[in-house]
Motif scaffolding. Structure first.
Motif: not given
Length: 196
Positions: A50-51, A55-56, A127-129, A139-140
């Motif tokens: 999901l992250a 992100g994308s 969760l951090k990605k 970024g994150t």
């Protein structure tokens, strides 16, 4: 004339039931522990996917400073009822966009966490990605998920295992009642002979 010694039969039945109960109990604990670990790993993997999606799909919004598009993207996460909150942070660590399931709550509290990874803390999965584009960090993304699905699965799995344990115990009791006669009958006969 047959001689039956109820004390021997009861003791043999208790030994069989205790052995079966301990073995099944340990097997159930092992299965529950493995399932919990496997499900936690699955939750981490699903949240990472999901992250990656967030992100994308947020690279253009971050690049062009479009906070509304990023906020709309995060608002789409309400379709997943377990996502408690989500944020996109810019490269300098400032919050770019945020979403919270509970409107009164602060959307993200990512202070003090490493740049990337996932952690179980305070009844949630965090969760951090990093968000990258052409190997450049933009970024994150930060996601929080509750553990409701895991707790629900654990409760359901526990009831299933208790049902199996109960059925297996009844089966063991029935079998031990029939099979223990093979052992107790000769012993009882020997005791009768000794008394004579």
């Amino acid at each position: 004339m047959t001689y039956r010694n109820p004390a021997i039969e009861v003791k043999l039945r208790l030994i069989v039931m205790l052995t079966v109960g301990v073995a099944l109990g340990l097997a159930c604990i092992a299965i529950l522990t493995y399932d919990r670990m496997a499900f936690r790993s699955s939750m981490r993997r699903d949240l990472a996917i999901l992250a990656d999606y967030v992100g994308s799909n947020s690279t253009a919004a971050i690049t062009f400073g479009d906070r509304k598009t990023a906020a709309d993207l995060l608002a789409g996460l309400k379709a997943n009822s377990h996502v408690m909150g989500a944020c996109i942070f810019s490269e300098d660590g400032k919050q770019f966009a945020g979403y919270s399931r509970d409107r009164d709550a602060e959307p993200c509290s990512a202070r003090g966490l490493p740049d990337e990874g996932s952690w179980f803390q305070s009844g949630k999965l965090v969760l951090k990605k990093r968000i990258t584009l052409h190997d450049q960090m933009l970024g994150t993304v930060y996601l929080e998920s509750d553990l409701g699905e895991m707790h629900s699965r654990l409760r359901q799995f526990t009831w299933i295992l208790f049902a199996i344990l109960f059925a297996a115990s009844l089966l063991a009791l029935g079998l031990s009642a029939r099979l223990q006669r093979i052992i107790s009958a000769p012993i009882a006969h020997l005791a009768q002979t000794a008394r004579r």
